[in-house]
Structure formats: C-alpha cells, structure tokens
Design a protein around this motif. Structure first.
Motif, PDB file in Angstrom:
ATOM      1  N   ALA A  96       0.831  -1.207   0.000  1.00 18.85           N
ATOM      2  CA  ALA A  96       0.000   0.000   0.000  1.00 18.85           C
ATOM      3  C   ALA A  96       0.860   1.250   0.000  1.00 18.85           C
ATOM      4  O   ALA A  96       0.549   2.247  -0.679  1.00 18.85           O
ATOM      5  CB  ALA A  96      -0.936  -0.009   1.207  1.00 18.85           C
ATOM      6  N   VAL A  97       1.951   1.227   0.757  1.00 17.83           N
ATOM      7  CA  VAL A  97       2.883   2.365   0.780  1.00 17.83           C
ATOM      8  C   VAL A  97       3.500   2.573  -0.597  1.00 17.83           C
ATOM      9  O   VAL A  97       3.543   3.699  -1.119  1.00 17.83           O
ATOM     10  CB  VAL A  97       3.987   2.146   1.837  1.00 17.83           C
ATOM     11  N   THR A  98       3.961   1.499  -1.217  1.00 16.18           N
ATOM     12  CA  THR A  98       4.610   1.599  -2.529  1.00 16.18           C
ATOM     13  C   THR A  98       3.655   2.145  -3.585  1.00 16.18           C
ATOM     14  O   THR A  98       4.002   3.060  -4.345  1.00 16.18           O
ATOM     15  CB  THR A  98       5.131   0.219  -2.968  1.00 16.18           C
ATOM     16  N   ILE A  99       2.457   1.584  -3.647  1.00 17.72           N
ATOM     17  CA  ILE A  99       1.479   2.023  -4.651  1.00 17.72           C
ATOM     18  C   ILE A  99       1.169   3.510  -4.483  1.00 17.72           C
ATOM     19  O   ILE A  99       1.145   4.277  -5.450  1.00 17.72           O
ATOM     20  CB  ILE A  99       0.191   1.191  -4.537  1.00 17.72           C
ATOM     21  N   THR A 100       0.961   3.934  -3.233  1.00 21.05           N
ATOM     22  CA  THR A 100       0.570   5.321  -2.965  1.00 21.05           C
ATOM     23  C   THR A 100       1.705   6.292  -3.232  1.00 21.05           C
ATOM     24  O   THR A 100       1.519   7.328  -3.892  1.00 21.05           O
ATOM     25  CB  THR A 100       0.093   5.453  -1.505  1.00 21.05           C
ATOM     26  N   VAL A 101       2.891   5.992  -2.732  1.00 20.22           N
ATOM     27  CA  VAL A 101       4.038   6.888  -2.907  1.00 20.22           C
ATOM     28  C   VAL A 101       4.389   7.049  -4.382  1.00 20.22           C
ATOM     29  O   VAL A 101       4.601   8.168  -4.878  1.00 20.22           O
ATOM     30  CB  VAL A 101       5.262   6.366  -2.121  1.00 20.22           C
ATOM     31  N   MET A 102       4.440   5.948  -5.114  1.00 15.57           N
ATOM     32  CA  MET A 102       4.808   6.005  -6.526  1.00 15.57           C
ATOM     33  C   MET A 102       3.746   6.735  -7.340  1.00 15.57           C
ATOM     34  O   MET A 102       4.060   7.502  -8.262  1.00 15.57           O
ATOM     35  CB  MET A 102       5.010   4.599  -7.070  1.00 15.57           C
ATOM     36  N   THR A 103       2.474   6.525  -7.010  1.00 16.26           N
ATOM     37  CA  THR A 103       1.399   7.217  -7.720  1.00 16.26           C
ATOM     38  C   THR A 103       1.470   8.722  -7.508  1.00 16.26           C
ATOM     39  O   THR A 103       1.368   9.515  -8.453  1.00 16.26           O
ATOM     40  CB  THR A 103       0.027   6.696  -7.260  1.00 16.26           C
ATOM     41  N   LEU A 104       1.675   9.143  -6.264  1.00 12.62           N
ATOM     42  CA  LEU A 104       1.746  10.574  -5.969  1.00 12.62           C
ATOM     43  C   LEU A 104       3.027  11.191  -6.522  1.00 12.62           C
ATOM     44  O   LEU A 104       3.041  12.386  -6.868  1.00 12.62           O
ATOM     45  CB  LEU A 104       1.644  10.797  -4.458  1.00 12.62           C
TER      46      LEU A 104
ATOM     47  N   SER B 190       3.268  -5.269  -6.161  1.00 14.92           N
ATOM     48  CA  SER B 190       2.720  -3.933  -5.964  1.00 14.92           C
ATOM     49  C   SER B 190       3.081  -2.981  -7.102  1.00 14.92           C
ATOM     50  O   SER B 190       2.300  -2.082  -7.433  1.00 14.92           O
ATOM     51  CB  SER B 190       3.224  -3.365  -4.636  1.00 14.92           C
ATOM     52  N   LEU B 191       4.240  -3.147  -7.726  1.00 14.94           N
ATOM     53  CA  LEU B 191       4.669  -2.207  -8.763  1.00 14.94           C
ATOM     54  C   LEU B 191       3.711  -2.170  -9.944  1.00 14.94           C
ATOM     55  O   LEU B 191       3.409  -1.100 -10.480  1.00 14.94           O
ATOM     56  CB  LEU B 191       6.089  -2.558  -9.243  1.00 14.94           C
ATOM     57  N   LEU B 192       3.198  -3.320 -10.349  1.00 11.16           N
ATOM     58  CA  LEU B 192       2.321  -3.359 -11.512  1.00 11.16           C
ATOM     59  C   LEU B 192       0.893  -2.917 -11.194  1.00 11.16           C
ATOM     60  O   LEU B 192       0.032  -2.892 -12.080  1.00 11.16           O
ATOM     61  CB  LEU B 192       2.313  -4.755 -12.130  1.00 11.16           C
ATOM     62  N   LEU B 193       0.649  -2.550  -9.931  1.00 10.02           N
ATOM     63  CA  LEU B 193      -0.646  -1.978  -9.579  1.00 10.02           C
ATOM     64  C   LEU B 193      -0.595  -0.455  -9.560  1.00 10.02           C
ATOM     65  O   LEU B 193      -1.607   0.202  -9.336  1.00 10.02           O
ATOM     66  CB  LEU B 193      -1.104  -2.506  -8.219  1.00 10.02           C
ATOM     67  N   ILE B 194       0.597   0.117  -9.800  1.00  5.86           N
ATOM     68  CA  ILE B 194       0.737   1.576  -9.848  1.00  5.86           C
ATOM     69  C   ILE B 194      -0.122   2.186 -10.965  1.00  5.86           C
ATOM     70  O   ILE B 194      -0.818   3.180 -10.735  1.00  5.86           O
ATOM     71  CB  ILE B 194       2.216   1.967  -9.999  1.00  5.86           C
ATOM     72  N   PRO B 195      -0.098   1.627 -12.193  1.00  9.99           N
ATOM     73  CA  PRO B 195      -0.947   2.212 -13.241  1.00  9.99           C
ATOM     74  C   PRO B 195      -2.433   2.215 -12.893  1.00  9.99           C
ATOM     75  O   PRO B 195      -3.163   3.128 -13.298  1.00  9.99           O
ATOM     76  CB  PRO B 195      -0.663   1.306 -14.451  1.00  9.99           C
TER      77      PRO B 195
ATOM     78  N   ASP C  90       1.005   4.780 -20.592  1.00  7.22           N
ATOM     79  CA  ASP C  90       2.361   5.002 -21.098  1.00  7.22           C
ATOM     80  C   ASP C  90       3.220   5.731 -20.067  1.00  7.22           C
ATOM     81  O   ASP C  90       4.397   5.425 -19.891  1.00  7.22           O
ATOM     82  CB  ASP C  90       2.331   5.814 -22.406  1.00  7.22           C
ATOM     83  N   VAL C  91       2.608   6.693 -19.391  1.00  7.92           N
ATOM     84  CA  VAL C  91       3.340   7.462 -18.379  1.00  7.92           C
ATOM     85  C   VAL C  91       3.495   6.660 -17.089  1.00  7.92           C
ATOM     86  O   VAL C  91       4.576   6.580 -16.512  1.00  7.92           O
ATOM     87  CB  VAL C  91       2.615   8.799 -18.098  1.00  7.92           C
ATOM     88  N   SER C  92       2.395   6.058 -16.628  1.00  9.45           N
ATOM     89  CA  SER C  92       2.446   5.359 -15.345  1.00  9.45           C
ATOM     90  C   SER C  92       3.358   4.140 -15.390  1.00  9.45           C
ATOM     91  O   SER C  92       3.987   3.790 -14.385  1.00  9.45           O
ATOM     92  CB  SER C  92       1.036   4.945 -14.915  1.00  9.45           C
ATOM     93  N   MET C  93       3.462   3.502 -16.550  1.00  6.68           N
ATOM     94  CA  MET C  93       4.351   2.347 -16.656  1.00  6.68           C
ATOM     95  C   MET C  93       5.820   2.755 -16.570  1.00  6.68           C
ATOM     96  O   MET C  93       6.685   1.935 -16.276  1.00  6.68           O
ATOM     97  CB  MET C  93       4.083   1.588 -17.948  1.00  6.68           C
ATOM     98  N   GLN C  94       6.114   4.032 -16.838  1.00  9.65           N
ATOM     99  CA  GLN C  94       7.472   4.520 -16.616  1.00  9.65           C
ATOM    100  C   GLN C  94       7.797   4.536 -15.124  1.00  9.65           C
ATOM    101  O   GLN C  94       8.933   4.294 -14.727  1.00  9.65           O
ATOM    102  CB  GLN C  94       7.636   5.908 -17.217  1.00  9.65           C
ATOM    103  N   ALA C  95       6.786   4.821 -14.304  1.00 11.11           N
ATOM    104  CA  ALA C  95       6.985   4.759 -12.857  1.00 11.11           C
ATOM    105  C   ALA C  95       7.248   3.325 -12.412  1.00 11.11           C
ATOM    106  O   ALA C  95       8.011   3.083 -11.459  1.00 11.11           O
ATOM    107  CB  ALA C  95       5.763   5.317 -12.133  1.00 11.11           C
ATOM    108  N   VAL C  96       6.618   2.374 -13.092  1.00 12.26           N
ATOM    109  CA  VAL C  96       6.884   0.958 -12.799  1.00 12.26           C
ATOM    110  C   VAL C  96       8.347   0.635 -13.079  1.00 12.26           C
ATOM    111  O   VAL C  96       9.009  -0.064 -12.298  1.00 12.26           O
ATOM    112  CB  VAL C  96       5.956   0.051 -13.635  1.00 12.26           C
ATOM    113  N   ALA C  97       8.873   1.172 -14.189  1.00 12.57           N
ATOM    114  CA  ALA C  97      10.273   0.947 -14.526  1.00 12.57           C
ATOM    115  C   ALA C  97      11.193   1.516 -13.452  1.00 12.57           C
ATOM    116  O   ALA C  97      12.191   0.889 -13.075  1.00 12.57           O
ATOM    117  CB  ALA C  97      10.586   1.568 -15.885  1.00 12.57           C
ATOM    118  N   VAL C  98      10.852   2.703 -12.941  1.00  6.70           N
ATOM    119  CA  VAL C  98      11.625   3.291 -11.845  1.00  6.70           C
ATOM    120  C   VAL C  98      11.557   2.383 -10.620  1.00  6.70           C
ATOM    121  O   VAL C  98      12.559   2.176  -9.913  1.00  6.70           O
ATOM    122  CB  VAL C  98      11.101   4.702 -11.495  1.00  6.70           C
ATOM    123  N   GLY C  99      10.365   1.835 -10.369  1.00  7.11           N
ATOM    124  CA  GLY C  99      10.212   0.927  -9.230  1.00  7.11           C
ATOM    125  C   GLY C  99      11.121  -0.280  -9.330  1.00  7.11           C
ATOM    126  O   GLY C  99      11.698  -0.719  -8.326  1.00  7.11           O
TER     127      GLY C  99
END
Length: 415
Positions: free
Chosen positions: A297-305, A341-346, A357-366
């Motif tokens: 939950a922390v990972t999904i929220t922090v990466m999304t924000l 959790s990373l693939l739930l960021i999008p 396209d943008v949110s999956m870049q955050a997955v790559a950072v993760g």
C-alpha cells in the motif's frame, strides 16, 4: 550429532547476524565469487518449495480439529490486517504531501499491468477456483488457503479421529522439515546479503535517493509508530517488546529473502515460540501473507503521488481517501499479480487520468530501486503478519479474562 545439537541449541539470531556481516564483507571484497550467493538461492528455494505444502496441511489439520471459541480471533485479525493496510496508505499520502518527490520519467516498462480493481478481483477469484494441485505447485496462496479450508471442513464433517490424527501427523512432519531448513538460515542470509551487495553495491542508495528515502521512511514509520499504536490500543500495554521481536525474528529474514511466501514457515515457528494457538496461527499467518500488504500500500501510494507531483497534478483531499481505498484493495491483490505492488501503480494512476504510457514509466523506476523497495516492503508485510496474529490472540485472551502470557512462551523457548 553432538555438533548438530550444539548448532541447534545456539542462538539463531546471533548466527544470522554473523552470517549477515560475513556476507556483506565478502560482497564488498570478492564480488566476483558468485558461488558464495548459492546458499542464499538454495535457502529461499527450499522455503518456497515446502511452504505451500506446509500451509495446506496445517490449515486443513487445524480446521478439522479446531475447537469452538476461536472464531472471534479470526474476525479481529482480519480487521487488524485491513485497517493497518489502509492506515499505511494514509501515512504514505501524508508523507508525500509534506515531502513531495518527483521522478525522472523516461524508460517505460513493457510488463502488462491490470486494468483496474475489477480485473484484480477477477484474477483473484479465478485463481481461487483453479486446480488445487496446480495451486500447490505454483505457490498461489489465496487458492491454497481456499482449498485447505474446504478440505479441513470436509474432514471435520466426515473423517474419523484416526484420520484426523494422520493429517495432524503429516502437519507435524512437514513442520519438522521446515525447522531443519530454518536452522540453515545463517548460511542462506549470508548468501543473500552477498548477492545483494555484490550486484548493487552502495550505488543503489544514491540513485533515486529522495524516492528511496520517502519509501523507506514511510515503511519505517508504519513499522515503529502506526503498527505499535494499533497493537497498543488492542492490548492496553507497551507493544514494543512484541513489535521488536517480530521485526527481529521475521522482518530480518523477509528483508533478505524478499518473499512473503518463503517467510510463512519462519512466521509460524515464531508464533509457536510466542505461545500462540496453533489452530489459529496456522490460518492467520497464510491469510496475512495474502491480505496484510502494508508495504505494498505504501509503494502504490508513494509512486502514484510521485507521478502526480512530476506532472503537476493537484490531489484534493476527497481523492486521497479514494486513493487509500484503491491502494488497500489493490495491495490485498498484489500477491496474485506478477510483479506485485509495482504493476498496480498504473491502476492507481488511472484515478488521476494518467495514461498507461506514463504510469508504466513509474513501474520501470520501481524496478530500478526494487532491491531496496521490495526488501523493505516484504519485511514490513511479514513482520506485520506475526505482530497482528499475536495481537489478535492476546486481545481475545484479555477480553475473555484468560491469562495473556504476553511473550511468556517466547522468553522460555528462545534459542
């Protein structure tokens, strides 16, 4: 046998710490000696291999012979799991608001992410009703839990006492095997630490440093502040002896194995030493490994924000509450999604109209910072499983006027 007895009777924690130090030193001095990492891979593989069978036979055995009167504990532990996960998402929102972090978005991940909560729930339900043999071989714990409960209820209804005793003996046999594997933990930890240090060095701590600090800071706050507060409210006493025990006994192993599934046997052994009811923790620990996902939950929220801050998207208060709910529900399904959790960021990013396209870049950072993010996330999740299992049982004893025996059995049996 004399040397084996001496090894098993000595402090496991001390041996793990020694293995950790040796692994770190060797990782810095001789990173090219990759063979040193082999015991770590072997240790995690052995735990992953035996954990599904352990969960199935223990849960089935516990339900088939379960006595009445412990149903309230299961209700309590489920509430603790879900509430703590929701609270973790809230901590991540507050921290991300106070310390906004932006990330460089460039390289997109090619992995497929679920389209939304509906898809996550659909995949979970389909997994539950898959072939039980396939579930055991693949380590799908949500499905294993379902079929072991069904099997246990059926045994309770039709099996003779002799048959139930046979199932219990099988559970005891698997538990004995697990204890033998856990005694090899110092060598496994040494190999895992060597592999992490030799592959990543200290450079990973400087790359995306602010994001790592925010993630680790939120996870540490949950581990040392919010979780103890929840436990203290339930038990009306200082929770830190229990919290630190769970972090030390469960969190350290989970940090380096980076696998909640592999840590199920470790948590079960810890609960046994804590003096908890085996009928209870045989179910609550595997259940926690599937729905107690504070770190996720922390990972999904922090990466999304972080994506929102990077793109200049404002996040109003009502939307943050919805984000907490989405992160909580999504985190509970993270164990059934490849990539966790990373693939739930999008999915969470879609709440703000952010394209895949943008949110999956955050997955790559993760994935870049995954060696730290995943380790800390798993340590929090696994330690929380043991903490809230103990809290639920101690709370039930306190409510029923029974002796709580707070950490008493652990103090007697600590190796």
């Amino acid at each position: 046998m004399k040397y084996v007895d001496k090894w098993t009777q000595s402090s496991l924690i001390l041996k793990i710490i020694i293995g950790l130090i040796i692994g770190a030193i060797l990782g810095l001095l001789v990173p090219q000696w990759t063979i040193i990492g082999f015991p770590g891979d072997l240790f995690v593989s052995a735990l992953k291999a035996v954990a599904p069978l352990l969960v199935f036979v223990l849960v089935a055995s516990a339900i088939s012979k379960a006595r009445s009167g412990i149903g309230g504990r299961f209700k309590t532990v489920i509430i603790l799991y879900l509430f703590s996960t929701f609270l973790s998402a809230m901590v991540a929102i507050i921290a991300s608001t106070i310390f906004p972090v932006t990330i460089h978005l460039s390289n997109a991940s090619t992995a497929a992410a679920p389209g939304g909560i509906g898809e996550v729930m659909y995949n979970m339900i389909m997994t539950v009703f898959s072939n039980p043999i396939d579930l055991l071989s693949q380590g799908q714990y949500l499905g294993i839990l379902f079929w072991s409960i069904v099997f246990g209820i059926a045994l309770k209804m039709v099996a003779s006492d002799t048959t139930k005793d046979v199932i219990t003996d099988c559970a005891n046999a698997v538990t004995t095997v697990v204890r033998g594997i856990i005694q090899c933990a110092p060598f496994g930890i040494m190999g895992l630490v060597f592999k992490s240090v030799s592959e990543s060095g200290i450079g990973i701590f400087t790359q995306y440093g602010q994001l790592i600090l925010l993630l680790v800071g939120c996870i540490a706050f949950v581990a040392f502040v919010t979780d103890p507060l929840i436990s203290a409210f339930a038990l009306r006493r200082n929770p830190y002896p229990l919290v630190l025990t769970c972090l030390r006994e469960s969190g350290i192993t989970a940090f380096f194995s980076r696998s909640s599934a592999a840590n199920i046997p470790v948590n079960m052994q810890l609960c046994e030493r804590l003096g908890l009811d085996r009928d209870f923790f045989s179910i609550s620990i595997p259940l926690g490994a599937t729905i107690n996902m504070e770190g996720a939950a922390v990972t999904i929220t922090v990466m999304t924000l972080a994506v929102c801050h990077t793109m200049g998207i404002s996040v109003p208060l009502p939307v943050t509450i919805v984000l907490c709910i989405i992160s909580t529900v999504g985190a509970c399904g993270a164990s059934g999604v490849a990539g966790g959790s990373l693939l739930l960021i999008p999915m969470a990013c879609s709440l703000f109209g952010i394209s895949a396209d943008v949110s999956m870049q955050a997955v790559a950072v993760g994935f870049i910072i995954g060696v730290i993010q995943d380790s800390c996330e798993t340590a929090l999740n696994s330690a929380g499983d043991a903490l809230f299992s103990a809290t639920a049982e101690y709370h039930d004893r306190l409510k029923n006027g029974e002796p709580m025996n707070f950490l008493g059995e652990f103090a007697k049996n600590k190796s």
